[in-house]
Design a protein around this motif. Structure first.
Motif, PDB file in Angstrom:
ATOM      1  N   GLU A 162      12.467  26.801  41.486  1.00 31.90           N
ATOM      2  CA  GLU A 162      13.681  27.455  41.015  1.00 31.90           C
ATOM      3  C   GLU A 162      14.285  28.315  42.119  1.00 31.90           C
ATOM      4  OE1 GLU A 162      15.319  30.224  37.309  1.00 31.90           O
ATOM      5  OE2 GLU A 162      13.167  30.093  37.740  1.00 31.90           O
ATOM      6  N   GLY A 163      13.440  29.042  42.829  1.00 32.82           N
ATOM      7  CA  GLY A 163      13.934  29.836  43.948  1.00 32.82           C
ATOM      8  C   GLY A 163      14.507  28.957  45.041  1.00 32.82           C
ATOM      9  N   HIS A 164      13.866  27.816  45.273  1.00 28.78           N
ATOM     10  CA  HIS A 164      14.362  26.877  46.272  1.00 28.78           C
ATOM     11  C   HIS A 164      15.736  26.359  45.874  1.00 28.78           C
ATOM     12  CE1 HIS A 164      14.167  22.640  48.165  1.00 28.78           C
ATOM     13  NE2 HIS A 164      14.539  23.505  49.099  1.00 28.78           N
ATOM     14  N   ALA A 165      15.901  25.995  44.602  1.00 23.37           N
ATOM     15  CA  ALA A 165      17.185  25.489  44.118  1.00 23.37           C
ATOM     16  C   ALA A 165      18.267  26.562  44.215  1.00 23.37           C
ATOM     17  CB  ALA A 165      17.053  24.997  42.684  1.00 23.37           C
ATOM     18  N   ALA A 166      17.913  27.808  43.913  1.00 23.15           N
ATOM     19  CA  ALA A 166      18.885  28.903  43.974  1.00 23.15           C
ATOM     20  C   ALA A 166      19.410  29.100  45.389  1.00 23.15           C
ATOM     21  CB  ALA A 166      18.256  30.194  43.467  1.00 23.15           C
ATOM     22  N   ALA A 167      18.561  28.826  46.373  1.00 19.30           N
ATOM     23  CA  ALA A 167      18.954  29.010  47.765  1.00 19.30           C
ATOM     24  C   ALA A 167      19.773  27.850  48.305  1.00 19.30           C
ATOM     25  CB  ALA A 167      17.701  29.196  48.632  1.00 19.30           C
ATOM     26  N   PHE A 247       6.340  22.902  45.474  1.00 21.65           N
ATOM     27  CA  PHE A 247       6.999  24.198  45.518  1.00 21.65           C
ATOM     28  C   PHE A 247       8.466  24.092  45.919  1.00 21.65           C
ATOM     29  CE2 PHE A 247       2.491  25.491  46.642  1.00 21.65           C
ATOM     30  CZ  PHE A 247       2.175  25.774  45.317  1.00 21.65           C
ATOM     31  N   GLN A 248       8.878  22.905  46.380  1.00 21.93           N
ATOM     32  CA  GLN A 248      10.275  22.670  46.718  1.00 21.93           C
ATOM     33  C   GLN A 248      10.692  21.321  46.163  1.00 21.93           C
ATOM     34  OE1 GLN A 248      11.091  23.048  50.914  1.00 21.93           O
ATOM     35  NE2 GLN A 248      10.945  25.268  50.866  1.00 21.93           N
ATOM     36  N   ILE A 249      11.971  21.172  45.904  1.00 21.04           N
ATOM     37  CA  ILE A 249      12.504  19.903  45.427  1.00 21.04           C
ATOM     38  C   ILE A 249      12.576  18.947  46.615  1.00 21.04           C
ATOM     39  CG2 ILE A 249      14.489  18.763  44.369  1.00 21.04           C
ATOM     40  CD1 ILE A 249      15.176  21.479  43.105  1.00 21.04           C
ATOM     41  N   PRO A 250      12.040  17.733  46.489  1.00 26.55           N
ATOM     42  CA  PRO A 250      12.120  16.774  47.597  1.00 26.55           C
ATOM     43  C   PRO A 250      13.562  16.569  48.054  1.00 26.55           C
ATOM     44  CG  PRO A 250      10.621  15.973  45.909  1.00 26.55           C
ATOM     45  CD  PRO A 250      11.278  17.200  45.334  1.00 26.55           C
ATOM     46  N   ASP A 251      13.746  16.370  49.345  1.00 24.72           N
ATOM     47  CA  ASP A 251      15.084  16.289  49.936  1.00 24.72           C
ATOM     48  C   ASP A 251      15.963  15.242  49.272  1.00 24.72           C
ATOM     49  OD1 ASP A 251      14.437  18.283  51.670  1.00 24.72           O
ATOM     50  OD2 ASP A 251      13.994  16.976  53.369  1.00 24.72           O
ATOM     51  N   HIS A 252      15.353  14.146  48.834  1.00 22.50           N
ATOM     52  CA  HIS A 252      16.131  13.059  48.244  1.00 22.50           C
ATOM     53  C   HIS A 252      16.865  13.508  46.985  1.00 22.50           C
ATOM     54  CE1 HIS A 252      17.228   8.918  47.357  1.00 22.50           C
ATOM     55  NE2 HIS A 252      16.799   9.096  46.117  1.00 22.50           N
ATOM     56  N   LEU A 285      14.326  27.737  56.909  1.00 23.84           N
ATOM     57  CA  LEU A 285      14.284  29.183  57.092  1.00 23.84           C
ATOM     58  C   LEU A 285      15.405  29.863  56.315  1.00 23.84           C
ATOM     59  CD1 LEU A 285      13.122  31.671  58.489  1.00 23.84           C
ATOM     60  CD2 LEU A 285      14.595  31.194  60.459  1.00 23.84           C
ATOM     61  N   GLN A 286      16.591  29.245  56.322  1.00 25.13           N
ATOM     62  CA  GLN A 286      17.709  29.796  55.551  1.00 25.13           C
ATOM     63  C   GLN A 286      17.365  29.873  54.062  1.00 25.13           C
ATOM     64  OE1 GLN A 286      20.742  27.044  56.704  1.00 25.13           O
ATOM     65  NE2 GLN A 286      21.434  28.272  58.439  1.00 25.13           N
ATOM     66  N   SER A 287      16.694  28.836  53.569  1.00 29.11           N
ATOM     67  CA  SER A 287      16.301  28.826  52.163  1.00 29.11           C
ATOM     68  C   SER A 287      15.316  29.952  51.867  1.00 29.11           C
ATOM     69  CB  SER A 287      15.678  27.475  51.794  1.00 29.11           C
ATOM     70  OG  SER A 287      16.601  26.427  51.944  1.00 29.11           O
ATOM     71  N   MET A 288      14.344  30.145  52.781  1.00 24.09           N
ATOM     72  CA  MET A 288      13.352  31.198  52.586  1.00 24.09           C
ATOM     73  C   MET A 288      14.008  32.574  52.584  1.00 24.09           C
ATOM     74  SD  MET A 288      10.316  29.702  55.042  1.00 24.09           S
ATOM     75  CE  MET A 288       9.328  31.174  54.905  1.00 24.09           C
ATOM     76  N   VAL A 289      14.969  32.783  53.483  1.00 23.09           N
ATOM     77  CA  VAL A 289      15.648  34.073  53.560  1.00 23.09           C
ATOM     78  C   VAL A 289      16.447  34.333  52.288  1.00 23.09           C
ATOM     79  CG1 VAL A 289      17.438  35.376  54.772  1.00 23.09           C
ATOM     80  CG2 VAL A 289      15.735  34.103  56.082  1.00 23.09           C
ATOM     81  N   SER A 290      17.089  33.284  51.758  1.00 26.12           N
ATOM     82  CA  SER A 290      17.863  33.446  50.525  1.00 26.12           C
ATOM     83  C   SER A 290      16.963  33.848  49.364  1.00 26.12           C
ATOM     84  CB  SER A 290      18.607  32.145  50.197  1.00 26.12           C
ATOM     85  OG  SER A 290      19.550  31.830  51.194  1.00 26.12           O
ATOM     86  N   VAL A 291      15.791  33.211  49.284  1.00 23.50           N
ATOM     87  CA  VAL A 291      14.841  33.560  48.229  1.00 23.50           C
ATOM     88  C   VAL A 291      14.331  34.984  48.425  1.00 23.50           C
ATOM     89  CG1 VAL A 291      12.618  32.992  47.199  1.00 23.50           C
ATOM     90  CG2 VAL A 291      14.156  31.160  47.892  1.00 23.50           C
ATOM     91  N   LEU A 292      14.097  35.361  49.686  1.00 23.42           N
ATOM     92  CA  LEU A 292      13.640  36.719  49.987  1.00 23.42           C
ATOM     93  C   LEU A 292      14.643  37.751  49.487  1.00 23.42           C
ATOM     94  CD1 LEU A 292      11.801  38.776  51.491  1.00 23.42           C
ATOM     95  CD2 LEU A 292      13.176  38.336  53.532  1.00 23.42           C
ATOM     96  N   VAL A 293      15.921  37.545  49.776  1.00 21.71           N
ATOM     97  CA  VAL A 293      16.963  38.477  49.344  1.00 21.71           C
ATOM     98  C   VAL A 293      17.024  38.538  47.820  1.00 21.71           C
ATOM     99  CG1 VAL A 293      19.445  38.914  49.329  1.00 21.71           C
ATOM    100  CG2 VAL A 293      18.319  38.164  51.436  1.00 21.71           C
ATOM    101  N   SER A 294      16.919  37.362  47.177  1.00 20.20           N
ATOM    102  CA  SER A 294      16.966  37.307  45.716  1.00 20.20           C
ATOM    103  C   SER A 294      15.820  38.098  45.087  1.00 20.20           C
ATOM    104  CB  SER A 294      16.934  35.849  45.244  1.00 20.20           C
ATOM    105  OG  SER A 294      16.887  35.769  43.840  1.00 20.20           O
TER     106      SER A 294
END
Length: 335
Positions: A162-167, A247-252, A285-294
């Protein structure tokens, strides 16, 4: 009819579908007088049939509905059933519609187009007006993304996906997937054999959806075909992925059409033999930072901790020498 013929001729591989919103807008004039006090019950039954997964169940249910409400011989009912492959969800599964068939504002779009069209309408004038509307919708989408970036996205589950999708996702796609992820918690999971799984609601004792998972290629498919229709993973597939500790949605399953606008990676990472992989690492890394801020925005204590730790990390990074076009393998060797 002319538009239908043009689509069939010029876009033979395109599925022609009718908006359920446009169809339903005519129900009061078609059935209110016929059904009287039973109209609301009939309408609920119609939507239940419309959202079924099986075409066979739809056809059988439709027959029962016609008998129950005495609609034999009704020309509107006959017309709807004859054209069911153009609007009923069971018949549209597997065709990518991106949610447009059920677009809430479809009637407003129809009204807008009707105001523009007349026997004297110039084609160039029509295109200009449509361009204005498209530009307005784009601005609205950008404003929604900016608002989501400035606010704390509310996560409803503890699932990392969910955090991955939010980012990664636009607000529309994220909230659609979030709803599916919340519902996934109510579904039971059964490993059949090999790559096959059965997923069904915990209150059911039979039925369910068949999910197939190809771990090597990270491909997942569900018999409900929601992803093929909407571009959003269904609750059944998400149930399997979370159970398998993804823990992350596959790229496809991150279609480009649902991506937020991402800043381009630094030029120092582009041009080397491994620039493709570097770009993917930047996106991760951008995704991780977005989750961190959230996550940090949920309390003052979290924000203080995040600010302190990021300051230390940033200081350490600035002390590292800058080596342009470094591949992942060489980075590991330096460590």
């Amino acid at each position: 009819m002319h538009l239908k013929e043009a689509v069939q001729k010029e876009l033979p591989n395109t599925k022609h579908a009718l908006s359920i919103g446009l169809i339903a807008s005519r129900f009061p004039s078609w059935f209110n007088a016929v059904l009287g006090r039973h109209y609301n019950d009939w309408e609920n039954e119609f939507y239940r049939l419309h959202n079924m997964e099986s075409t066979m169940d739809f056809d059988l249910g439709w027959s029962d509905m016609v008998s129950c409400y005495g609609l034999h011989g009704n020309r509107h009912i006959a017309s709807l059933f004859a054209s069911r492959k153009l609007w009923a969800s069971p018949y549209l599964r597997g065709h990518f519609l991106a949610g447009l068939a059920a677009l809430p504002g479809i009637s407003k779009i129809k009204d807008f187009i009707q105001r523009l069209l007349s026997a004297q309408t110039c084609l160039s004038r029509l295109i200009e007006q449509v361009a204005v509307v498209v530009d307005y919708k784009d601005q609205a989408g950008e404003q929604q993304i900016a608002q989501q970036n400035s606010e704390n996205t509310i996560l409803k589950t503890a699932a990392p996906v969910e955090g991955h999708a939010a980012a990664v996702f636009t607000p529309y796609a994220f909230y659609e997937l979030q709803d599916e992820l919340v519902e996934a918690a109510h579904y039971a999971y059964f490993h059949l054999e090999g790559n096959a799984f059965l997923v069904r609601h915990h209150t059911k004792t039979d039925g369910g959806c068949n999910v197939t998972w190809n771990q090597k290629e990270e491909l997942i498919s569900c018999s409900c075909q929601m992803f093929e229709s909407s571009g959003i993973l269904c609750r059944h597939a998400l149930r399997v992925l979370t159970t398998l500790n993804y823990f992350q949605i596959p790229d496809h399953y991150l279609p480009v059409r649902w991506h937020r606008t991402q800043p381009q990676p630094s030029k120092s990472l582009i041009g080397g033999p491994d620039h493709g992989r570097s770009y993917e690492r930047v996106k991760a890394l951008q995704s991780m930072v977005s989750v961190l801020v959230s996550e940090a925005g949920k309390s003052e204590e979290r924000m203080d901790l995040a600010t302190q730790e990021v300051s230390v990390l940033l200081s350490r990074i600035r002390q590292q020498p800058v080596v342009p076009n470094v591949s992942g393998d060489s980075v590991r060797r330096q460590r």
